[in-house]
Motif scaffolding. Structure first.
Motif, mmCIF file in Angstrom:
data_model
loop_
_atom_site.group_PDB
_atom_site.id
_atom_site.type_symbol
_atom_site.label_atom_id
_atom_site.label_comp_id
_atom_site.label_asym_id
_atom_site.label_seq_id
_atom_site.Cartn_x
_atom_site.Cartn_y
_atom_site.Cartn_z
ATOM 1 N N ILE A 161 0.839 -1.198 0.000
ATOM 2 C CA ILE A 161 0.000 0.000 0.000
ATOM 3 C C ILE A 161 0.873 1.246 0.000
ATOM 4 N N LEU A 162 1.922 1.233 0.814
ATOM 5 C CA LEU A 162 2.829 2.379 0.883
ATOM 6 C C LEU A 162 3.510 2.613 -0.462
ATOM 7 N N ALA A 163 3.940 1.538 -1.118
ATOM 8 C CA ALA A 163 4.568 1.660 -2.437
ATOM 9 C C ALA A 163 3.581 2.200 -3.467
ATOM 10 N N ALA A 164 2.328 1.766 -3.390
ATOM 11 C CA ALA A 164 1.323 2.247 -4.338
ATOM 12 C C ALA A 164 1.047 3.730 -4.137
ATOM 13 N N VAL A 165 0.985 4.164 -2.886
ATOM 14 C CA VAL A 165 0.731 5.588 -2.605
ATOM 15 C C VAL A 165 1.904 6.435 -3.084
ATOM 16 N N ILE A 166 3.122 6.009 -2.787
ATOM 17 C CA ILE A 166 4.310 6.769 -3.227
ATOM 18 C C ILE A 166 4.411 6.757 -4.750
ATOM 19 N N GLY A 167 4.167 5.611 -5.369
ATOM 20 C CA GLY A 167 4.211 5.528 -6.833
ATOM 21 C C GLY A 167 3.160 6.408 -7.488
ATOM 22 N N GLY A 168 1.968 6.415 -6.930
ATOM 23 C CA GLY A 168 0.911 7.272 -7.468
ATOM 24 C C GLY A 168 1.250 8.741 -7.339
ATOM 25 N N ALA A 169 1.874 9.118 -6.212
ATOM 26 C CA ALA A 169 2.275 10.514 -6.026
ATOM 27 C C ALA A 169 3.344 10.912 -7.028
ATOM 28 N N VAL A 170 4.303 10.013 -7.276
ATOM 29 C CA VAL A 170 5.374 10.312 -8.238
ATOM 30 C C VAL A 170 4.811 10.433 -9.652
ATOM 31 N N VAL A 171 3.935 9.507 -10.028
ATOM 32 C CA VAL A 171 3.333 9.562 -11.367
ATOM 33 C C VAL A 171 2.469 10.815 -11.523
ATOM 34 N N GLY A 172 1.726 11.169 -10.492
ATOM 35 C CA GLY A 172 0.919 12.388 -10.545
ATOM 36 C C GLY A 172 1.771 13.636 -10.681
ATOM 37 N N LEU A 173 2.886 13.669 -9.965
ATOM 38 C CA LEU A 173 3.800 14.805 -10.067
ATOM 39 C C LEU A 173 4.409 14.895 -11.463
ATOM 40 N N ILE A 225 3.983 17.993 -14.153
ATOM 41 C CA ILE A 225 5.131 18.661 -14.777
ATOM 42 C C ILE A 225 4.999 18.631 -16.289
ATOM 43 N N LEU A 226 4.585 17.494 -16.842
ATOM 44 C CA LEU A 226 4.414 17.401 -18.296
ATOM 45 C C LEU A 226 3.332 18.347 -18.801
ATOM 46 N N VAL A 227 2.242 18.475 -18.068
ATOM 47 C CA VAL A 227 1.167 19.387 -18.486
ATOM 48 C C VAL A 227 1.664 20.829 -18.470
ATOM 49 N N VAL A 228 2.402 21.210 -17.432
ATOM 50 C CA VAL A 228 2.941 22.579 -17.361
ATOM 51 C C VAL A 228 3.922 22.819 -18.497
ATOM 52 N N MET A 229 4.793 21.846 -18.795
ATOM 53 C CA MET A 229 5.744 22.011 -19.900
ATOM 54 C C MET A 229 5.020 22.137 -21.237
ATOM 55 N N PHE A 230 3.952 21.374 -21.431
ATOM 56 C CA PHE A 230 3.192 21.453 -22.676
ATOM 57 C C PHE A 230 2.528 22.814 -22.824
ATOM 58 N N ILE A 231 1.992 23.345 -21.724
ATOM 59 C CA ILE A 231 1.351 24.671 -21.778
ATOM 60 C C ILE A 231 2.380 25.732 -22.118
ATOM 61 N N VAL A 232 3.566 25.665 -21.510
ATOM 62 C CA VAL A 232 4.622 26.639 -21.807
ATOM 63 C C VAL A 232 5.052 26.517 -23.264
ATOM 64 N N TYR A 233 5.175 25.285 -23.771
ATOM 65 C CA TYR A 233 5.560 25.073 -25.169
ATOM 66 C C TYR A 233 4.535 25.683 -26.121
#
Length: 77
Positions: free
Chosen positions: A18-30, A34-42
């Motif tokens: 469960i802890l790994a899933a929560v940390i993994g989900g947080a990393v993927v969400g982050l 970041i990708l959405v912000v980079m796409f908007i700037v582009y």
């Protein structure tokens, strides 16, 4: 067998899966954020590259070089 809500929440996150899933989900969400912000700037930069003022009248270079003027010298290349 009377577990408190705090104990249940602590044991819920104490499980490694469960802890790994929560940390993994947080990393993927982050990373997605970041990708959405980079796409908007582009897209904003790409939109600014080709922009020009539509209010100014455009003068063609040919009309400016052969127009009336006091300098009627010829240039040879």
């Amino acid at each position: 067998m009377n577990a408190k809500p705090e104990d249940r929440a602590t044991s819920f996150f104490a499980q490694p899966g469960i802890l790994a899933a929560v940390i993994g989900g947080a990393v993927v969400g982050l990373l997605c954020a970041i990708l959405v912000v980079m796409f908007i700037v582009y897209r904003m930069r790409k939109k600014d590259e080709g922009s020009y003022a539509l209010d100014e009248p455009k003068r063609s270079p040919a009309a400016a070089s052969y127009g009336k003027g006091h300098n009627n010298r010829e240039f040879y290349a």
